[in-house]
Design a protein around this motif. Sequence first.
Motif, PDB file in Angstrom:
ATOM      1  N   THR A   1      64.673  18.586  31.523  1.00  0.00           N
ATOM      2  CA  THR A   1      65.182  17.442  32.141  1.00  0.00           C
ATOM      3  C   THR A   1      63.968  16.526  32.571  1.00  0.00           C
ATOM      4  O   THR A   1      63.858  15.433  32.532  1.00  0.00           O
TER       5      THR A   1
ATOM      6  N   ARG B   1      60.830  16.883  31.623  1.00  0.00           N
ATOM      7  CA  ARG B   1      60.027  16.579  30.419  1.00  0.00           C
ATOM      8  C   ARG B   1      60.560  14.902  29.713  1.00  0.00           C
ATOM      9  O   ARG B   1      59.968  13.970  29.480  1.00  0.00           O
ATOM     10  N   LYS B   2      62.003  14.976  29.661  1.00  0.00           N
ATOM     11  CA  LYS B   2      62.668  14.016  29.080  1.00  0.00           C
ATOM     12  C   LYS B   2      62.495  12.613  30.127  1.00  0.00           C
ATOM     13  O   LYS B   2      62.294  11.524  29.508  1.00  0.00           O
ATOM     14  N   LEU B   3      62.585  12.725  31.295  1.00  0.00           N
ATOM     15  CA  LEU B   3      62.418  11.645  32.138  1.00  0.00           C
ATOM     16  C   LEU B   3      61.167  11.125  32.194  1.00  0.00           C
ATOM     17  O   LEU B   3      60.685  10.060  32.065  1.00  0.00           O
TER      18      LEU B   3
ATOM     19  N   ASP C   1      59.085  11.548  29.538  1.00  0.00           N
ATOM     20  CA  ASP C   1      58.932  10.839  28.207  1.00  0.00           C
ATOM     21  C   ASP C   1      59.382   9.468  28.240  1.00  0.00           C
ATOM     22  O   ASP C   1      58.839   8.369  27.718  1.00  0.00           O
ATOM     23  N   ARG C   2      60.351   9.163  29.056  1.00  0.00           N
ATOM     24  CA  ARG C   2      61.111   7.836  29.079  1.00  0.00           C
ATOM     25  C   ARG C   2      60.371   6.838  29.920  1.00  0.00           C
ATOM     26  O   ARG C   2      60.158   5.678  29.414  1.00  0.00           O
ATOM     27  N   TYR C   3      59.673   7.249  30.876  1.00  0.00           N
ATOM     28  CA  TYR C   3      58.674   6.396  31.766  1.00  0.00           C
ATOM     29  C   TYR C   3      57.093   6.465  31.577  1.00  0.00           C
ATOM     30  O   TYR C   3      56.404   5.705  32.230  1.00  0.00           O
ATOM     31  N   GLN C   4      56.713   7.208  30.419  1.00  0.00           N
ATOM     32  CA  GLN C   4      55.471   7.410  30.118  1.00  0.00           C
ATOM     33  C   GLN C   4      54.548   6.033  30.037  1.00  0.00           C
ATOM     34  O   GLN C   4      53.311   6.006  30.056  1.00  0.00           O
ATOM     35  N   ASP C   5      55.200   5.103  29.330  1.00  0.00           N
ATOM     36  CA  ASP C   5      54.567   4.029  28.964  1.00  0.00           C
ATOM     37  C   ASP C   5      54.538   2.998  30.056  1.00  0.00           C
ATOM     38  O   ASP C   5      53.813   2.057  29.831  1.00  0.00           O
TER      39      ASP C   5
ATOM     40  N   TRP D   1      52.691  10.688  37.466  1.00  0.00           N
ATOM     41  CA  TRP D   1      53.783  10.958  37.879  1.00  0.00           C
ATOM     42  C   TRP D   1      53.658  12.445  38.383  1.00  0.00           C
ATOM     43  O   TRP D   1      52.678  13.383  38.090  1.00  0.00           O
TER      44      TRP D   1
END
Length: 197
Positions: free
Chosen positions: A161, A163-165, A167-171, A176
């Motif tokens: 969960t 990791r997915k979040l 990945d969603r905001y890393q750009d 974080w």
Amino acid sequence: EFNERSGMASSTRRAAIDLWGPRIPSGDYEKLAKILFCYDNPPGTEVISGSQDSIGIVFPGLAKAHYEGHYWPSRIERHTDERTLQFVENSLYLMTLGPRHAEFDVLAGTRIDRAGAKALAGATDRCWEAVLEHDIERFGRHFRESFEAQIAMFPNMMNPTVRKLIDRYQDVALGWKLSGAGGGGYLILVSEVPIEN
């Protein structure tokens, strides 16, 4: 209002209210923080609330605790200048993950060693310097490095969960990490641009 069991010192805040009511008394900040730490961790406590919780509640402004092998830091450095506090406030965004589950054990499978502790301490020092210099790019980078050092030693902090979040905001985000020990709580993002919700 913060979610319970989310790495936001909620149990220590409750202890402070029980001890002093709605206001922290005047006096020596370190002494008051030690009193709160002891009150929050009475003899026989198995899962200790860290001293950083008591320090963060009692000390005004931004505090950095220097630890040398004990529960209580050897010294506490703090800053209260408004420009630095606003820099931090304007750089952080919290994404809720929900409360930490009761069965979560961050200490299971730990890999604590000298190299890992040194990596975390170094990232923390660089993060602190970036904050004091109001350098958001370095703040984000070293914030992320401190999280990477934490999960190297405490792998249970990371889960699909989280990791997915990330990945969603890393750009969008520059860095974080998780509040508290992970397993829930908040994903804290450092960003130059506002992040919704």
